[in-house]
Design a protein around this motif. Structure first.
Motif, short mmCIF file in Angstrom:
data_model
loop_
_atom_site.label_atom_id
_atom_site.label_comp_id
_atom_site.label_asym_id
_atom_site.label_seq_id
_atom_site.Cartn_x
_atom_site.Cartn_y
_atom_site.Cartn_z
N SER A 11 -26.59 -11.96 4.62
CA SER A 11 -26.10 -11.67 5.96
C SER A 11 -24.83 -12.43 6.30
N LEU A 12 -24.38 -13.33 5.43
CA LEU A 12 -23.12 -14.04 5.65
C LEU A 12 -21.91 -13.19 5.27
N ASP A 13 -22.12 -12.10 4.56
CA ASP A 13 -21.02 -11.25 4.12
C ASP A 13 -20.63 -10.31 5.26
N THR A 14 -19.96 -10.88 6.24
CA THR A 14 -19.56 -10.16 7.44
C THR A 14 -18.04 -9.97 7.45
N PRO A 15 -17.51 -9.18 8.37
CA PRO A 15 -16.05 -9.06 8.47
C PRO A 15 -15.35 -10.39 8.71
N ASP A 16 -16.02 -11.35 9.32
CA ASP A 16 -15.39 -12.66 9.54
C ASP A 16 -15.20 -13.42 8.23
N PHE A 17 -15.99 -13.10 7.22
CA PHE A 17 -15.84 -13.72 5.90
C PHE A 17 -14.64 -13.17 5.16
N VAL A 18 -14.29 -11.93 5.45
CA VAL A 18 -13.19 -11.25 4.76
C VAL A 18 -11.87 -11.64 5.42
N GLN A 19 -10.89 -12.01 4.59
CA GLN A 19 -9.60 -12.48 5.07
C GLN A 19 -8.54 -11.39 4.92
N PRO A 20 -7.84 -11.06 6.02
CA PRO A 20 -6.80 -10.01 5.92
C PRO A 20 -5.75 -10.29 4.85
N ASN A 21 -5.32 -11.56 4.72
CA ASN A 21 -4.28 -11.85 3.71
C ASN A 21 -4.81 -11.66 2.29
N ALA A 22 -6.11 -11.92 2.08
CA ALA A 22 -6.70 -11.69 0.76
C ALA A 22 -6.75 -10.20 0.45
N LEU A 23 -7.07 -9.38 1.44
CA LEU A 23 -7.07 -7.93 1.24
C LEU A 23 -5.68 -7.43 0.90
N ALA A 24 -4.68 -7.91 1.66
CA ALA A 24 -3.31 -7.45 1.43
C ALA A 24 -2.83 -7.83 0.03
N GLU A 25 -3.09 -9.06 -0.38
CA GLU A 25 -2.66 -9.49 -1.72
C GLU A 25 -3.34 -8.65 -2.79
N ALA A 26 -4.64 -8.41 -2.65
CA ALA A 26 -5.38 -7.62 -3.64
C ALA A 26 -4.82 -6.20 -3.73
N LEU A 27 -4.52 -5.61 -2.57
CA LEU A 27 -3.94 -4.27 -2.57
C LEU A 27 -2.61 -4.24 -3.31
N LEU A 28 -1.74 -5.21 -3.05
CA LEU A 28 -0.43 -5.23 -3.68
C LEU A 28 -0.53 -5.47 -5.19
N VAL A 29 -1.48 -6.29 -5.61
CA VAL A 29 -1.68 -6.51 -7.04
C VAL A 29 -2.20 -5.25 -7.70
N ALA A 30 -3.20 -4.60 -7.09
CA ALA A 30 -3.72 -3.35 -7.64
C ALA A 30 -2.61 -2.31 -7.75
N GLU A 31 -1.79 -2.21 -6.72
CA GLU A 31 -0.68 -1.25 -6.74
C GLU A 31 0.32 -1.59 -7.83
N ARG A 32 0.62 -2.87 -8.00
CA ARG A 32 1.58 -3.27 -9.04
C ARG A 32 1.06 -2.93 -10.44
N ILE A 33 -0.23 -3.18 -10.66
CA ILE A 33 -0.82 -2.83 -11.96
C ILE A 33 -0.65 -1.33 -12.22
N LEU A 34 -0.95 -0.53 -11.20
CA LEU A 34 -0.87 0.93 -11.38
C LEU A 34 0.58 1.38 -11.57
N LEU A 35 1.51 0.79 -10.82
CA LEU A 35 2.91 1.17 -10.95
C LEU A 35 3.44 0.84 -12.35
N GLU A 36 3.06 -0.31 -12.87
CA GLU A 36 3.53 -0.68 -14.20
C GLU A 36 2.92 0.22 -15.27
N ILE A 37 1.64 0.53 -15.11
CA ILE A 37 1.00 1.46 -16.04
C ILE A 37 1.71 2.81 -16.00
N ASP A 38 2.07 3.24 -14.79
CA ASP A 38 2.70 4.55 -14.64
C ASP A 38 4.11 4.58 -15.22
#
Length: 433
Positions: free
Chosen positions: A319-346
């Motif tokens: 029950s500790l895994d709430t939206p307050d545990f999730v950090q917006p900056n962590a989400l943004a960094e993960a998105l940009l890394v995932a996108e970079r991996i895909l762009l380089e593969i492409d």
């Protein structure tokens, strides 16, 4: 910019968080309906009882009410107060039983006494409730009333999928699970990032690869998707599973079963470049749906992008895994890394040096002067020399980038310049295969 992106991703997490998701049922459908508000999602219902590889699509689970009342009639556990109180896929019961009998069906965490755990009984005919250990220890003797108003009946399992057509049918598969209730990081972060990736792929230039983004319940959902898409499996060249991407831990890439595929090497290089704290993990047959896509019969080049590793942080499946545990900056960094991996593969292409005997006389062709207009002519010159030396038709830009340390985008730019001067030519897809 990243702050705005993080807040947008976090707002998706907050919206998805309250839904009562499971392997099947209305919460799963509502999750896909929210995704479909933003994206052209194709939704498929697979009937209960359908054989999918070695598995069978389960009955649909619907819960209306679930609670435990103590000997005085006070409800000590109530699904209406928290969705994790009920063990997932519990069969219906209406019982009066002793404290000792009840205890056999209770789950708690002694080392986290004020936390509700997340438990399921998907493939067993059982029932149970999850409770804070501090409450469990104070339950008095006596007769308890348990009501679990639920049905397990013929229904369906719901899959969502987005296709972004590319220049070829060769495919990159992105997958995230959609079945965990009240899990902001373990469930909603992957969904939020997959949705954003779809937006970016749809709004950008036409990619080389076709991209398929799959939203499915864990394990049985991925197995069902594979069973329904056996004819497409051979077109999947790369892929990633997205899970647990909003917590504060460093990023991690879990390699595919093969361990040395192009996407494994690309993700590993990118994570190393971004920081020493990021981790690259060897494959193991335990984890998220990468283990289905990497089962030996399929052996796809699919790894997993995550942050905190499942089972290693206190909030995991609680029950500790709430939206307050999730950090917006962590989400943004993960998105940009995932996108970079895909762009380089492409961007990966193979080139063939058309003047492979000795180094071509670049000055005679005015290439050194041409490079002066680029932001870093010295680096561009090295990129050109690396590309000419390595372009034997066997190595792609990703492999050259890994060996030279030169970014893929710079190699791509130099390749276009050399092509204009008829020093290299791109190897077409059929010749590469």
């Amino acid at each position: 910019m990243n702050e705005e992106l993080g807040l947008r991703l976090h707002s998706r997490v907050r919206r998805l968080f309250p839904l009562a998701r499971s392997l099947t049922g209305q919460g799963l459908r509502e999750t896909l309906q929210i995704i479909a508000e933003e994206l052209p999602l194709t939704v498929t219902e697979i009937p209960s009882g359908t054989k999918v590889l070695d598995w069978t699509v389960p009955l649909e689970w619907t819960v209306r009410e679930a609670w435990i009342a103590d000997p005085l009639g006070k409800r000590i556990v109530d699904l209406a107060r928290h969705p994790l109180h009920l063990v997932g896929y519990s069969r219906p019961v209406d019982l009066a039983l002793s404290r000792g009998e009840l205890d056999k069906h209770l789950h708690s965490l002694p080392h986290q006494p004020d936390v509700i755990p997340y438990r399921t009984t998907y493939w067993a005919d059982n029932w149970g409730f999850c409770i804070a250990d501090s409450v469990r220890k104070q339950l008095p003797d006596g007769i308890y009333r348990v009501l679990l108003d639920a049905t397990l009946s013929q229904g369906s399992l719901t899959l969502g999928e987005i296709e972004i057509p590319g220049e070829t049918d060769d495919t990159v598969l992105i997958s995230t699970h959609t079945c965990h209730p009240a899990m902001a990081n373990d469930n909603c972060s992957g969904i939020a990032i997959a949705v954003e990736l779809a937006h970016r792929l749809l709004s950008g230039p036409r990619p080389r690869y076709t991209y398929r983004i799959v939203f499915c319940p864990a394990t049985i959902g991925a197995i069902t998707w594979l069973a329904l898409n056996l004819e497409r499996v051979g077109t999947i060249h790369h892929g990633m599973v997205l899970a647990g991407l909003g917590d504060p831990a460093p990023l991690s890439w879990k390699r595919s079963r093969r361990g040395d595929t192009a996407i494994d090497r690309t993700a590993s290089r990118i994570l190393r470049e971004l920081g020493a704290d990021n981790k690259v993990l060897d494959f193991s047959p335990y984890g998220y749906d990468e283990r289905q896509y990497c089962s030996p019969g399929f052996d796809l080049a699919i790894g997993r992008l995550s942050r905190g590793i499942h089972g290693t942080y206190a909030e995991y499946h609680t029950s500790l895994d709430t939206p307050d545990f999730v950090q917006p900056n962590a989400l943004a960094e993960a998105l940009l890394v995932a996108e970079r991996i895909l762009l380089e593969i492409d961007k990966d292409r193979r080139w063939k040096n058309l003047a492979p005997y000795g180094e071509p006389q670049l000055g005679r062709r005015g290439l050194y002067n041409s490079l002066g207009a680029l932001p870093h002519p010295g680096e561009a010159q090295m990129a050109m020399l690396w590309l000419l030396n390595q372009s034997d038709g066997k190595r792609g830009l990703l492999e050259i980038a890994e060996r030279s340390g030169i970014p893929v985008a710079e190699l791509e730019s130099v390749a276009s310049l050399l092509e204009q001067h008829q020093l290299v030519e791109e190897i077409d897809q059929e010749e590469q295969a």
